[in-house]
Design a protein around this motif. Structure first.
Motif, PDB file in Angstrom:
ATOM      1  N   LEU A   1     -11.635  20.885 -20.915  1.00 51.73           N
ATOM      2  CA  LEU A   1     -11.288  20.602 -19.529  1.00 51.73           C
ATOM      3  C   LEU A   1     -12.547  20.326 -18.739  1.00 51.73           C
ATOM      4  N   HIS A   2     -12.407  19.581 -17.649  1.00 55.74           N
ATOM      5  CA  HIS A   2     -13.519  19.396 -16.734  1.00 55.74           C
ATOM      6  C   HIS A   2     -13.016  19.538 -15.300  1.00 55.74           C
ATOM      7  N   ILE A   3     -13.926  19.858 -14.396  1.00 52.20           N
ATOM      8  CA  ILE A   3     -13.565  20.055 -12.992  1.00 52.20           C
ATOM      9  C   ILE A   3     -13.355  18.692 -12.346  1.00 52.20           C
ATOM     10  N   ALA A   4     -12.132  18.443 -11.908  1.00 52.25           N
ATOM     11  CA  ALA A   4     -11.795  17.152 -11.311  1.00 52.25           C
ATOM     12  C   ALA A   4     -11.833  17.188  -9.788  1.00 52.25           C
ATOM     13  N   GLU A   5     -11.432  18.297  -9.186  1.00 53.19           N
ATOM     14  CA  GLU A   5     -11.448  18.440  -7.727  1.00 53.19           C
ATOM     15  C   GLU A   5     -11.791  19.880  -7.373  1.00 53.19           C
ATOM     16  N   ALA A   6     -12.756  20.036  -6.476  1.00 48.53           N
ATOM     17  CA  ALA A   6     -13.129  21.362  -5.972  1.00 48.53           C
ATOM     18  C   ALA A   6     -13.796  21.180  -4.613  1.00 48.53           C
ATOM     19  N   GLN A   7     -13.100  20.496  -3.716  1.00 49.97           N
ATOM     20  CA  GLN A   7     -13.658  20.196  -2.402  1.00 49.97           C
ATOM     21  C   GLN A   7     -13.741  21.451  -1.550  1.00 49.97           C
ATOM     22  N   GLU A   8     -14.863  21.639  -0.900  1.00 46.22           N
ATOM     23  CA  GLU A   8     -15.081  22.835  -0.092  1.00 46.22           C
ATOM     24  C   GLU A   8     -14.051  22.939   1.026  1.00 46.22           C
ATOM     25  N   ASN A   9     -13.513  24.139   1.180  1.00 49.13           N
ATOM     26  CA  ASN A   9     -12.532  24.492   2.217  1.00 49.13           C
ATOM     27  C   ASN A   9     -11.187  23.783   2.046  1.00 49.13           C
ATOM     28  N   SER A  10     -10.922  23.273   0.847  1.00 50.82           N
ATOM     29  CA  SER A  10      -9.637  22.626   0.593  1.00 50.82           C
ATOM     30  C   SER A  10      -8.551  23.644   0.242  1.00 50.82           C
ATOM     31  N   GLY A  11      -8.926  24.792  -0.340  1.00 53.85           N
ATOM     32  CA  GLY A  11      -7.961  25.817  -0.714  1.00 53.85           C
ATOM     33  C   GLY A  11      -7.358  25.622  -2.094  1.00 53.85           C
ATOM     34  N   TYR A  12      -7.864  24.678  -2.872  1.00 52.77           N
ATOM     35  CA  TYR A  12      -7.330  24.466  -4.217  1.00 52.77           C
ATOM     36  C   TYR A  12      -8.392  23.842  -5.109  1.00 52.77           C
ATOM     37  N   VAL A  13      -8.126  23.896  -6.425  1.00 53.03           N
ATOM     38  CA  VAL A  13      -9.029  23.354  -7.432  1.00 53.03           C
ATOM     39  C   VAL A  13      -8.174  22.696  -8.504  1.00 53.03           C
TER      40      VAL A  13
ATOM     41  N   VAL B   1       0.823  -1.207   0.000  1.00 55.13           N
ATOM     42  CA  VAL B   1       0.000   0.000   0.000  1.00 55.13           C
ATOM     43  C   VAL B   1       0.854   1.253   0.000  1.00 55.13           C
ATOM     44  N   SER B   2       2.041   1.185   0.604  1.00 54.26           N
ATOM     45  CA  SER B   2       2.888   2.363   0.723  1.00 54.26           C
ATOM     46  C   SER B   2       3.696   2.651  -0.526  1.00 54.26           C
ATOM     47  N   ASP B   3       3.705   1.723  -1.518  1.00 60.71           N
ATOM     48  CA  ASP B   3       4.455   1.974  -2.737  1.00 60.71           C
ATOM     49  C   ASP B   3       3.837   3.137  -3.504  1.00 60.71           C
ATOM     50  N   PRO B   4       4.670   4.094  -3.937  1.00 63.38           N
ATOM     51  CA  PRO B   4       4.119   5.261  -4.637  1.00 63.38           C
ATOM     52  C   PRO B   4       3.666   4.921  -6.044  1.00 63.38           C
ATOM     53  N   ILE B   5       2.608   5.564  -6.479  1.00 60.56           N
ATOM     54  CA  ILE B   5       2.129   5.461  -7.850  1.00 60.56           C
ATOM     55  C   ILE B   5       2.299   6.828  -8.489  1.00 60.56           C
ATOM     56  N   VAL B   6       3.135   6.899  -9.501  1.00 62.55           N
ATOM     57  CA  VAL B   6       3.387   8.148 -10.209  1.00 62.55           C
ATOM     58  C   VAL B   6       2.605   8.139 -11.515  1.00 62.55           C
ATOM     59  N   ARG B   7       1.740   9.130 -11.681  1.00 60.92           N
ATOM     60  CA  ARG B   7       0.913   9.189 -12.882  1.00 60.92           C
ATOM     61  C   ARG B   7       1.157  10.502 -13.617  1.00 60.92           C
ATOM     62  N   PRO B   8       1.488  10.455 -14.903  1.00 61.77           N
ATOM     63  CA  PRO B   8       1.506  11.695 -15.685  1.00 61.77           C
ATOM     64  C   PRO B   8       0.107  12.306 -15.668  1.00 61.77           C
ATOM     65  N   ALA B   9       0.038  13.608 -15.685  1.00 64.33           N
ATOM     66  CA  ALA B   9      -1.253  14.283 -15.601  1.00 64.33           C
ATOM     67  C   ALA B   9      -1.211  15.549 -16.447  1.00 64.33           C
ATOM     68  N   SER B  10      -2.386  16.075 -16.700  1.00 65.61           N
ATOM     69  CA  SER B  10      -2.491  17.338 -17.426  1.00 65.61           C
ATOM     70  C   SER B  10      -3.688  18.106 -16.871  1.00 65.61           C
ATOM     71  N   GLY B  11      -3.682  19.404 -17.104  1.00 65.30           N
ATOM     72  CA  GLY B  11      -4.752  20.250 -16.610  1.00 65.30           C
ATOM     73  C   GLY B  11      -4.209  21.427 -15.840  1.00 65.30           C
ATOM     74  N   TRP B  12      -5.089  22.039 -15.047  1.00 61.19           N
ATOM     75  CA  TRP B  12      -4.716  23.220 -14.284  1.00 61.19           C
ATOM     76  C   TRP B  12      -4.850  22.940 -12.791  1.00 61.19           C
ATOM     77  N   VAL B  13      -3.920  23.471 -12.018  1.00 60.17           N
ATOM     78  CA  VAL B  13      -4.030  23.524 -10.556  1.00 60.17           C
ATOM     79  C   VAL B  13      -4.184  24.987 -10.173  1.00 60.17           C
ATOM     80  N   LEU B  14      -5.207  25.290  -9.399  1.00 56.25           N
ATOM     81  CA  LEU B  14      -5.469  26.665  -8.977  1.00 56.25           C
ATOM     82  C   LEU B  14      -5.546  26.724  -7.463  1.00 56.25           C
ATOM     83  N   TYR B  15      -4.868  27.686  -6.860  1.00 56.14           N
ATOM     84  CA  TYR B  15      -4.980  27.936  -5.432  1.00 56.14           C
ATOM     85  C   TYR B  15      -6.030  29.026  -5.229  1.00 56.14           C
TER      86      TYR B  15
END
Length: 363
Positions: free
Chosen positions: A41-53, A3-17
């Motif tokens: 593009l589509h919204i992948a993460e926008a959790q409330e009070n997380s501070g990022y999107v 479970v602790s082995d890292p998984i590295v995934r190439p990604a694309s899109g925008w990170v916004l603070y």
């Protein structure tokens, strides 16, 4: 694999603070911008009070200053999940993109939240290790105009690698222009106006538009934070508010305290600046400020728009459209800039200025 082995995934899109609590507004605004660019593009993460999107897809990110709610906008290149408890360096190095070959700098960042602050001790210890490894691999130390590497930790179990063009991204870590609270300022609102000047005006503009001998009106001045900020730049101020001023501004010889209605007040002759931090509907404040400039009561305006709890983006767009309609209907050339500043809360800050040249800008 454990479970602790890292998984590295190439990604694309925008990170916004963004400011915690404004993720939905930040994501919606960024998504709408992507649509206008014809980006998929589509919204992948926008959790409330997380501070990022996070928006997922292929598209070049817009200039960070053109988005109201984004403190920073980055191009995502890789995601590591889970991040190992021990050797965090190796998976990050393995996730480095092939291009650019050399980065101008590397910033380790986390959300501007209480949970994020708990990661700051780790990033301070980890930053020298990562920097040394990048230098050893000849991936760090290029010219200032080269892309900057960002390693963002959404939480202690994940790391995202992103790249920023220094000419298109915020020049401060985490997108935050940090200022110290002056000991003699009447309120912390003084920091808000200081940040606004640095955000919207270049150093050259500040020398031209903020200097000894100019005149300003501060609507809703009490207790005097914005008046104090204008005074320290050499401006004489008419402070308009039925409430009392505090501290050194209360008896300052360059301050004329007028206890009257800020929405009705107009100066007997034009001033250089009008600033406004009154609590009122955004459409009403926006119309007021536009009419000040159309009526040539002031050349520059800096003001806050207090946003409702729901439909913030819609309320903001409506207020900004009101400004543009008034300015255009009266043939006034102008510059309009809008941003939710670090020192803002349930509001955004707006600069509106009359322009001598024929261009109109909205940023």
């Amino acid at each position: 694999m454990t479970v602790s082995d890292p998984i590295v995934r190439p990604a694309s899109g925008w990170v916004l603070y963004c400011r915690p609590g404004f993720e939905r507004d930040c994501a919606q605004e960024a998504y709408q911008r992507a649509l206008t660019q014809g980006a998929d593009l589509h919204i992948a993460e926008a959790q409330e009070n997380s501070g990022y999107v996070r928006l997922s897809g292929q598209a070049r990110p817009p200039h960070w200053g053109s988005l109201v709610f984004a403190r920073q906008v980055l191009s995502l290149v890789a995601m590591i999940d889970p991040l190992p408890d021990r050797d965090r360096l190796t998976p990050i190095l393995d996730a480095l993109p092939a291009h650019p070959a050399v980065f101008s700098d590397v910033w380790l960042e986390m959300p501007d939240t209480n949970d994020g602050k708990e990661l700051s001790a780790f990033t301070r210890r980890f930053a020298p290790l990562l920097t040394d490894a990048l230098v050893e691999r000849r991936r760090l130390g290029g010219r200032d105009e080269l892309p900057r590497l960002h390693v963002f930790f959404p939480d202690k179990r994940r790391a995202w690698l992103a790249v920023a063009d220094p000419t298109q991204s915020a020049p401060w870590p985490m997108g935050i222009l940090r200022l110290r609270m002056p000991p003699d300022a009447p309120s912390r609102s003084a920091l808000k106006l200081a940040e606004a000047f640095d955000m919207f005006l270049s150093a050259e503009d500040q020398q031209r538009y903020l200097h000894d001998g100019l005149r300003a009106v501060d609507l809703g001045a009490a207790p005097g934070g914005w008046t104090w900020q204008l005074l320290r730049r050499g401006l004489r101020v008419m402070a308009v508010d039925n409430g009392p001023l505090k501290g050194i501004v209360a008896e300052h010889p360059w301050v004329n305290h007028l206890r009257t209605d800020g929405f009705r007040f107009r100066p007997d002759r034009p001033v250089d600046w009008v600033v406004c931090d009154m609590v009122e509907k955004p459409s009403r404040v926006a119309t007021l400020m536009a009419n000040w400039l159309v009526g040539e009561h002031a050349r520059h305006a800096m003001f806050n728009l207090k946003l409702p709890m729901k439909k913030r983006l819609e309320a903001l767009e409506s207020a900004l459209n009101d400004i543009e309609s008034i300015m255009q209907a009266n043939g006034v050339r102008y510059r309009l800039s809008v941003k939710q500043l670090y020192h803002d809360r349930e509001e955004v800050t707006v600069y509106l200025g009359r322009e001598a040249n024929p261009r109109r800008t909205r940023r």
